[in-house]
Every structure is written in structure tokens, then in C-alpha cells.
Write a protein that holds these residues in place. Structure first.
Motif, mmCIF file in Angstrom:
data_model
loop_
_atom_site.group_PDB
_atom_site.id
_atom_site.type_symbol
_atom_site.label_atom_id
_atom_site.label_comp_id
_atom_site.label_asym_id
_atom_site.label_seq_id
_atom_site.Cartn_x
_atom_site.Cartn_y
_atom_site.Cartn_z
ATOM 1 N N ILE A 48 0.995 -1.289 -0.098
ATOM 2 C CA ILE A 48 -0.197 -0.090 0.009
ATOM 3 C C ILE A 48 0.721 1.204 0.033
ATOM 4 C CG2 ILE A 48 -2.084 1.277 0.899
ATOM 5 C CD1 ILE A 48 -2.900 -1.337 2.272
ATOM 6 N N ALA A 49 1.685 1.447 -1.038
ATOM 7 C CA ALA A 49 2.332 2.799 -1.319
ATOM 8 C C ALA A 49 3.523 2.651 -0.398
ATOM 9 C CB ALA A 49 1.419 3.881 -1.224
ATOM 10 N N VAL A 50 3.883 1.923 0.037
ATOM 11 C CA VAL A 50 5.020 1.611 1.096
ATOM 12 C C VAL A 50 6.422 1.177 0.501
ATOM 13 C CG1 VAL A 50 5.988 0.538 3.153
ATOM 14 C CG2 VAL A 50 3.442 1.541 3.062
ATOM 15 N N CYS A 51 6.636 0.374 -0.274
ATOM 16 C CA CYS A 51 7.871 0.006 -0.781
ATOM 17 C C CYS A 51 8.087 0.716 -1.943
ATOM 18 C CB CYS A 51 7.977 -1.641 -1.088
ATOM 19 S SG CYS A 51 7.181 -2.541 0.452
ATOM 20 N N ALA A 52 8.481 1.950 -1.909
ATOM 21 C CA ALA A 52 8.848 2.644 -3.096
ATOM 22 C C ALA A 52 9.976 2.289 -3.640
ATOM 23 C CB ALA A 52 8.955 4.096 -2.594
ATOM 24 N N THR A 226 0.879 10.276 -0.544
ATOM 25 C CA THR A 226 1.400 11.123 -1.972
ATOM 26 C C THR A 226 2.952 11.424 -1.840
ATOM 27 O OG1 THR A 226 0.678 13.206 -1.034
ATOM 28 C CG2 THR A 226 -0.845 11.762 -2.611
ATOM 29 N N GLY A 227 3.245 11.368 -0.431
ATOM 30 C CA GLY A 227 4.878 11.868 -0.172
ATOM 31 C C GLY A 227 5.736 10.898 -0.559
ATOM 32 N N ILE A 228 6.973 11.255 -0.510
ATOM 33 C CA ILE A 228 8.434 10.611 -0.879
ATOM 34 C C ILE A 228 8.067 10.117 -2.238
ATOM 35 C CG2 ILE A 228 9.705 8.852 0.273
ATOM 36 C CD1 ILE A 228 9.154 10.951 2.245
ATOM 37 N N GLY A 229 7.772 10.998 -3.089
ATOM 38 C CA GLY A 229 8.074 10.733 -4.619
ATOM 39 C C GLY A 229 7.021 10.009 -5.349
ATOM 40 N N ARG A 230 5.923 9.639 -4.578
ATOM 41 C CA ARG A 230 4.805 8.991 -5.182
ATOM 42 C C ARG A 230 4.393 9.680 -6.632
ATOM 43 N NH1 ARG A 230 3.347 4.159 -5.818
ATOM 44 N NH2 ARG A 230 4.548 3.923 -3.702
ATOM 45 N N ILE A 337 0.811 7.082 -8.765
ATOM 46 C CA ILE A 337 -0.425 6.573 -8.051
ATOM 47 C C ILE A 337 -1.611 6.697 -9.054
ATOM 48 C CG2 ILE A 337 -0.499 8.986 -7.207
ATOM 49 C CD1 ILE A 337 -2.308 7.996 -4.821
ATOM 50 N N LEU A 338 -2.257 5.503 -9.438
ATOM 51 C CA LEU A 338 -2.984 5.573 -10.544
ATOM 52 C C LEU A 338 -4.408 4.955 -10.095
ATOM 53 C CD1 LEU A 338 0.158 4.685 -12.155
ATOM 54 C CD2 LEU A 338 -1.178 6.072 -13.571
ATOM 55 N N ALA A 339 -5.403 4.940 -10.834
ATOM 56 C CA ALA A 339 -6.803 4.179 -10.674
ATOM 57 C C ALA A 339 -7.354 4.079 -11.817
ATOM 58 C CB ALA A 339 -7.465 4.957 -9.590
ATOM 59 N N PHE A 370 -3.514 1.514 -8.047
ATOM 60 C CA PHE A 370 -2.210 1.002 -8.491
ATOM 61 C C PHE A 370 -1.087 1.963 -7.750
ATOM 62 C CE2 PHE A 370 -4.889 0.499 -12.181
ATOM 63 C CZ PHE A 370 -5.005 -0.896 -11.986
ATOM 64 N N VAL A 371 -0.245 1.485 -6.755
ATOM 65 C CA VAL A 371 0.402 2.268 -5.981
ATOM 66 C C VAL A 371 1.893 1.517 -5.743
ATOM 67 C CG1 VAL A 371 -0.797 4.102 -4.689
ATOM 68 C CG2 VAL A 371 -0.679 1.664 -3.881
ATOM 69 N N PRO A 372 2.485 1.134 -7.016
ATOM 70 C CA PRO A 372 3.439 0.167 -7.195
ATOM 71 C C PRO A 372 4.876 0.774 -6.640
ATOM 72 C CG PRO A 372 3.147 1.246 -9.381
ATOM 73 C CD PRO A 372 2.250 1.574 -8.435
ATOM 74 N N PRO A 373 6.007 -0.057 -6.468
ATOM 75 C CA PRO A 373 7.284 0.433 -6.376
ATOM 76 C C PRO A 373 7.676 1.626 -7.303
ATOM 77 C CG PRO A 373 7.329 -1.870 -6.071
ATOM 78 C CD PRO A 373 5.937 -1.511 -6.570
ATOM 79 N N LEU A 374 8.305 2.788 -7.168
ATOM 80 C CA LEU A 374 8.525 3.898 -8.108
ATOM 81 C C LEU A 374 9.675 3.356 -9.148
ATOM 82 C CD1 LEU A 374 8.773 6.694 -5.465
ATOM 83 C CD2 LEU A 374 6.506 5.666 -6.618
ATOM 84 N N ILE A 375 10.316 2.250 -8.901
ATOM 85 C CA ILE A 375 11.203 1.603 -9.835
ATOM 86 C C ILE A 375 10.372 0.733 -10.852
ATOM 87 C CG2 ILE A 375 13.067 1.473 -7.835
ATOM 88 C CD1 ILE A 375 12.578 -1.743 -7.745
ATOM 89 N N LEU A 376 9.125 0.715 -11.087
ATOM 90 C CA LEU A 376 8.667 0.115 -12.068
ATOM 91 C C LEU A 376 8.915 0.461 -13.341
ATOM 92 C CD1 LEU A 376 5.710 -1.867 -11.538
ATOM 93 C CD2 LEU A 376 4.624 0.276 -12.858
ATOM 94 N N THR A 377 8.975 -0.501 -14.285
ATOM 95 C CA THR A 377 9.519 -0.221 -15.549
ATOM 96 C C THR A 377 8.540 -0.377 -16.725
ATOM 97 O OG1 THR A 377 9.947 -2.444 -16.248
ATOM 98 C CG2 THR A 377 11.862 -1.341 -15.025
ATOM 99 N N ARG A 378 8.760 0.091 -17.721
ATOM 100 C CA ARG A 378 7.698 -0.027 -19.126
ATOM 101 C C ARG A 378 7.217 -1.494 -19.132
ATOM 102 N NH1 ARG A 378 7.710 3.316 -23.804
ATOM 103 N NH2 ARG A 378 7.700 5.427 -23.120
ATOM 104 N N ILE A 379 8.160 -2.384 -19.134
ATOM 105 C CA ILE A 379 8.146 -3.902 -19.339
ATOM 106 C C ILE A 379 6.933 -4.481 -18.273
ATOM 107 C CG2 ILE A 379 9.113 -6.098 -19.258
ATOM 108 C CD1 ILE A 379 11.646 -4.855 -20.404
ATOM 109 N N ASP A 380 7.233 -3.871 -16.833
ATOM 110 C CA ASP A 380 6.415 -4.396 -16.006
ATOM 111 C C ASP A 380 4.896 -3.952 -16.199
ATOM 112 O OD1 ASP A 380 8.652 -5.241 -14.332
ATOM 113 O OD2 ASP A 380 8.967 -3.447 -13.481
#
Ligand SMILES: *Cc1c(COP(=O)(O)O)cnc(C)c1O
Length: 395
Positions: A48-52, A226-230, A337-339, A370-380
Motif C-alpha cells: 500500500i504505497a510503502v515499498c517505493a 502522496t509523499g516521498i516521491g509517489r 498513484i493511478l486508478a 495502483f501504487v507500485p514501487p517507483l522503480i517499476l519499468t515499462r516492461i512491468d
């Protein structure tokens, strides 16, 4: 022990405050997690938007390992070096001057509410009321659940603390009209996360700042989600050039190690004096070491840029899905952070996605979040879109 046996024990020994999915997660790496049967999942929930930075990020793991062997906990009766360094990092990268550390988002907001009341007691005679927004979410303690603008979280907990009022989100006129001689501040999320990634009109935060300045009110921005880069910048309120009097953060700050913080300007923070507030664990060496590693990595390794770029791509691909599937009413998002707002309940899609190895979250009944890690790639993203396309095709 089998997965079924573990789940039976969970039901027997753990209070039923959560309706859990029937899997046991045992391991994580990057944007993936594995369950007790060895099945892997692409994780777009990210705790839940934690593991950035994703699961088991080497810098965060290394920092925790080093710190745990050096010093885990001593209390706030003494100075703690990682706590000092994390506070400095937060101040140098925000509009705030001072930090109070705690262990969660609710605690950060609870601290903000107490600081607002204390400041008002000292400087704003007779004022104590906070205006918060309908459909907001600020936490589960008695004060923060009262600040929360959703009845379903409050049912059964009367009497609730006095001093909170609610106005519709994204409505500056309603906010202005609600200010009385008792109002001391306004509490707002830059994007309403729990209620379904509700994004206000441009200028909304700036409008609140203006009302607060004109009426002498404290502006508290809840950036726990929303903080820490989300949203692609360290804080979402930066994008409107708004400097709140207080900002609360938590979720991603420790990349999964529990930590929260209240940030405030010197003027407001001065209302807290020794004894005003406290936390045994708040800002402990281990939590703040995790926080430093997380924050330095997010600020320093192209993570924010990736968040913006991958977020834009994800939103575009969700837009493509909307063209194809009539059950999608709207797609929206900023950064990662998307829906997807559906015309039908989302619960079944979450289960079907899980079966196909994709973890997503449904909030407010019909909104896939969708609140995935911020390291998500286009492939993911492509992989997730493929699975979403399939599950939306069914039925
Ligand atoms: C998650 C959340 C909270 C509560 O945080 P906890 O760590 O669960 O107490 C508060 N505000 C917002 C905006 C959140 O998303």
C-alpha cells in the motif's frame, strides 16, 4: 506447515480487522513477491504505497543490517545520530524547519492535530476546530478517524473527539464558507488516496493556502500516501509551489520499515516544548537509518524521473484499456498513484489478477488502485496491462 494450515492459524489468533486474500507472502525482490507455494506476483500494491524502492532494496537492507548491529533502540531521552541526519535531509528537501518522528501515518496526523491545537491555544484564542474534507482518509486513531471524512470508518466508535468539520473536496468556496471564529486550520490530502485516487483541480492547494493566509489558519497537508516521491516529486504539494505549515508523511519513508513524521515550520513547531508530545519508538536508530537510505536513494538515483516517466506511460496504457472495455468509467493518476474507476465492483478483478500473478488493490468498491514501487519499468507496465486486459475481457 501448509498454506491452508497457516491461514487457519491466522484466523484463530489474529483479530479480524482485515479481510485478507488467501495467500501467504514469504519473500520479495524488486517489484515481485512470492507466496508460500512458490508462486510469484508482480506487485502493484507495494505494501500500500510503502515499498517505493521495491522489496529488499540493497541500500535499505544494508543500512538496516549495519544499524541493527550497532544500535537498535535507546529512546528519545538521548540524541540519536541517524534521527538527526534524517531530520536534516527532510528539512533540506522541504519547506519545513523541524521534524517530529513517530511510527505511522495516523500518528503523524495525530501529532499534527495536537500541534495545531497547541499552537492555537498559545496564539489563536478560542480557536480549535480543524476543517477536513469529505471522503478523506487520515488514519484510525480516535482523532484521525474523526478527521477522516468517511462515515464507514467511524461507525461504532462514539463519542468521537470534538473539533472537526468536513466540507466537499476540491471545493474552495465550500471551504471558505465553513471557516468560523473557531477554525484554527485545514487538513487536506493533495490527492485522496484511500477514497480512490481523487485528483483535485489544478490550483486547489494554492487556493487553500490563500484562504489559510487570509483567515490566519494553519494549513496541514497529509502526504502520508502522496509523499516521498509517489507523484513524481518528493512531495505532491511542490507541484503547486505550496508551502504548508505542516506536512505529514509515513508510508514510503522507510521503504517498509515502520516510520512516520510530522514536518512543520519553526513558527508552528515552537508550540511543542519538552513534554508536549512524545513517542518511545519515534525516530529510533533502526527506523531512521532505513529512512535515510530510502530518502537518499529516492533523491539520488533517477527514481523520481522514472516515477514520472513510467507513470505517464502507465496512464497512457490504462487509457488504451478504457477505449477497449466499457466497464472502465475513468482512468486517472499522477506519477505512480493511478486508478481505474469501474462501472462495476472491482473485487472480482483483484482475485482474477492475483490468479494470473498480478497484485492490485481495490478501494472504495469499484476503484482499482495502483501504487507500485517507483522503480517499476515499462516492461512491468506492459505485463500488468496484459493481465488487466484479460481479466476485463472475461464475463
Ligand atoms: C495510509 C494513510 C494514513 C494512515 O497511515 P497508517 O500508517 O496506516 O496509520 C493517513 N493518511 C493517508 C493519506 C494515508 O494514505
Amino acid at each position: 506447515m501448509t498454506t491452508e494450515e497457516l491461514i487457519a492459524l491466522s484466523d484463530r489468533f489474529i483479530m479480524a480487522t482485515y479481510k485478507r486474500f488467501p495467500i501467504v507472502l514469504t519473500r520479495g525482490l524488486g517489484v515481485h513477491v512470492w507466496d508460500s507455494d512458490g508462486k510469484s506476483y508482480l506487485d502493484l500494491v507495494g505494501g500500500i504505497a510503502v515499498c517505493a524502492l521495491g522489496h529488499s532494496h540493497p541500500r535499505v537492507v544494508g543500512a538496516i543490517k549495519r544499524q541493527v548491529e550497532l544500535l537498535t533502540h535507546v529512546s528519545n531521552l538521548y540524541h540519536i545520530e541517524p534521527q538527526i541526519r534524517l531530520a536534516q535531509l527532510l528539512v533540506e528537501n522541504s519547506c519545513a524547519d523541524k521534524v517530529f518522528f513517530c511510527n505511522s501515518g495516523a500518528e503523524a496526523n495525530e501529532a499534527a492535530i495536537k500541534l495545531a491545537r497547541k499552537y492555537a491555544t498559545d496564539h489563536m484564542e478560542g480557536r480549535y476546530e480543524l476543517i477536513a474534507m469529505q471522503d478523506s482518509f487520515h488514519g484510525r486513531t480516535l482523532a484521525t478517524v474523526t478527521a477522516t471524512g468517511q462515515e464507514r470508518f467511524k461507525a461504532g466508535f462514539n463519542p468521537l473527539p470534538a473539533g472537526f468539520r468536513h466540507v466537499p473536496y476540491n471545493d474552495l468556496a465550500a471551504l471558505e464558507a465553513a471557516v468560523t471564529e473557531k477554525t484554527c486550520g485545514v487538513m487536506v490530502e493533495p490527492i485522496q488516496g484511500e477514497s480512490g485516487v481523487v485528483i483535485p483541480a489544478p490550483g486547489y492547494l494554492r487556493g487553500i493556502r490563500k484562504i489559510c493566509d487570509e483567515r490566519g489558519l494553519l494549513m496541514i497537508v497529509d502526504e502520508v500516501q502522496t509523499g516521498i516521491g509517489r507523484t513524481g516529486t518528493l512531495f505532491a504539494c511542490e507541484q503547486e509551489d505550496v508551502a504548508p505549515d505542516m506536512i505529514t508523511i509515513a508510508k514510503a519513508l522507510g521503504n517498509g520499515f515502520p516510520i512516520g513524521a510530522l514536518l512543520a515550520t519553526d513558527r508552528i513547531a515552537a508550540a511543542f516544548v519538552p513534554g508536549s508530545h512524545g513517542s518511545t519508538f519515534g525516530g529510533n536508530p533502526l527506523a531512521t537509518a532505513a529512512g535515510i537510505a530510502t530518502l537518499e536513494t529516492i533523491l539520488g538515483e533517477g527514481v523520481l524521473e522514472n516515477c514520472r516517466k513510467t507513470g505517464d506511460y502507465f496512464l497512457k496504457r490504462l487509457g488504451d484499456l478504457k477505449e477497449k472495455h466499457a466497464r472502465i468509467r475513468e482512468v486517472r493518476g499522477r506519477g505512480l498513484i493511478l486508478a481505474v474507476e469501474l462501472t462495476v465492483s472491482g473485487a472480482e478483478f483483484v482475485l482474477q489478477s492475483m490468479e494470473r500473478g498480478l497484485l492490485i488493490n481495490c478501494t472504495n468498491g469499484n476503484i482499482l488502485r495502483f501504487v507500485p514501487p517507483l522503480i517499476l519499468t515499462r516492461i512491468d507496465v506492459d505485463r500488468a496491462i496484459g493481465i488487466l486486459d484479460e481479466v476485463l475481457e472475461e464475463r
